[in-house]
Design an enzyme around this catalytic site. Structure first.
Site, PDB file in Angstrom:
ATOM      1  N   HIS A  18      -4.137  48.598  77.650  1.00  0.00           N
ATOM      2  CA  HIS A  18      -3.252  48.344  76.511  1.00  0.00           C
ATOM      3  C   HIS A  18      -3.846  47.290  75.574  1.00  0.00           C
ATOM      4  CE1 HIS A  18      -2.206  45.212  79.350  1.00  0.00           C
ATOM      5  NE2 HIS A  18      -1.533  44.578  78.427  1.00  0.00           N
ATOM      6  N   ASP A  53      -2.330  46.681  72.159  1.00  0.00           N
ATOM      7  CA  ASP A  53      -1.113  45.868  72.125  1.00  0.00           C
ATOM      8  C   ASP A  53      -1.444  44.381  72.145  1.00  0.00           C
ATOM      9  OD1 ASP A  53       0.460  48.174  72.212  1.00  0.00           O
ATOM     10  OD2 ASP A  53       0.528  48.169  74.396  1.00  0.00           O
ATOM     11  N   ARG A  94      -2.728  39.200  66.582  1.00  0.00           N
ATOM     12  CA  ARG A  94      -2.681  39.297  65.119  1.00  0.00           C
ATOM     13  C   ARG A  94      -1.381  38.695  64.589  1.00  0.00           C
ATOM     14  NH1 ARG A  94      -2.781  44.494  64.686  1.00  0.00           N
ATOM     15  NH2 ARG A  94      -5.005  44.603  65.027  1.00  0.00           N
ATOM     16  N   ASP A 147       4.405  42.948  75.563  1.00  0.00           N
ATOM     17  CA  ASP A 147       3.619  42.270  74.526  1.00  0.00           C
ATOM     18  C   ASP A 147       4.271  42.478  73.161  1.00  0.00           C
ATOM     19  OD1 ASP A 147       1.666  41.490  76.408  1.00  0.00           O
ATOM     20  OD2 ASP A 147       0.495  43.308  76.080  1.00  0.00           O
ATOM     21  N   GLY A 184       3.616  43.965  80.179  1.00  0.00           N
ATOM     22  CA  GLY A 184       2.794  44.111  78.968  1.00  0.00           C
ATOM     23  C   GLY A 184       2.509  45.552  78.579  1.00  0.00           C
ATOM     24  N   HIS A 231      -3.016  38.023  82.062  1.00  0.00           N
ATOM     25  CA  HIS A 231      -3.572  39.240  82.635  1.00  0.00           C
ATOM     26  C   HIS A 231      -3.537  39.125  84.157  1.00  0.00           C
ATOM     27  CE1 HIS A 231      -5.937  40.293  78.756  1.00  0.00           C
ATOM     28  NE2 HIS A 231      -4.778  40.915  78.788  1.00  0.00           N
ATOM     29  N   ASP A 244      -8.061  37.597  80.707  1.00  0.00           N
ATOM     30  CA  ASP A 244      -9.196  37.877  81.598  1.00  0.00           C
ATOM     31  C   ASP A 244     -10.213  38.649  80.773  1.00  0.00           C
ATOM     32  OD1 ASP A 244     -11.025  38.651  83.498  1.00  0.00           O
ATOM     33  OD2 ASP A 244      -9.647  39.962  84.582  1.00  0.00           O
TER      34      ASP A 244
END
Length: 126
Positions: free
Chosen positions: A92, A95, A101, A65, A60, A12, A85
């Site tokens: 997002h 995402d 996941r 991502d 991202g 991030h 962060d």
């Protein structure tokens, strides 16, 4: 299952300096791998470590991502290092959750902070 050849690096915005420092610290190890990274993170890592083989995806929020998530689903990624962060809202966020996941689903080792990444990196070749 294909041999996993890549290490994914994502950070991030407020964590990009930390990721560049992490890459510098572990440069000799990371040189053995192809590094995939989201856009700006990849640029920062490449600037910090010019010898690394860095394949930059999109930013991202623009799909980077998801691009790395696709590599995880293809079982090409040996480890995901994602310096998160936790104090800054992310537009997002959905995402980011999808990426995490996929890493869980495909049993890809995942480090979300420097302390974990420092400990997991040496065992990735076992």
């Amino acid at each position: 299952m294909a041999e996993r050849q890549k290490i994914a690096l994502i950070a991030h915005d407020k964590m990009k300096d930390e990721m560049a420092a992490f890459a510098r610290h572990h440069q000799s190890f990371l040189e053995q791998w192809q590094i995939v990274a989201t856009g700006t993170t990849g640029a920062r890592v490449q600037d910090a470590c010019p010898k690394l083989d860095v394949l930059r995806m999109k930013s991202g929020p623009l799909g980077g991502d998801q691009q790395i998530g696709a590599m995880i689903a293809q079982e090409e990624v040996a480890m995901l290092i994602f310096f998160v962060d936790p104090l800054t809202p992310m537009p997002h966020d959905v995402d980011v959750k999808a990426l995490m996941r996929l890493a869980i689903l495909y049993d890809t080792p995942m480090a979300l902070n420097r302390a974990t990444a420092d400990r997991l990196l040496p065992v990735i070749t076992e």
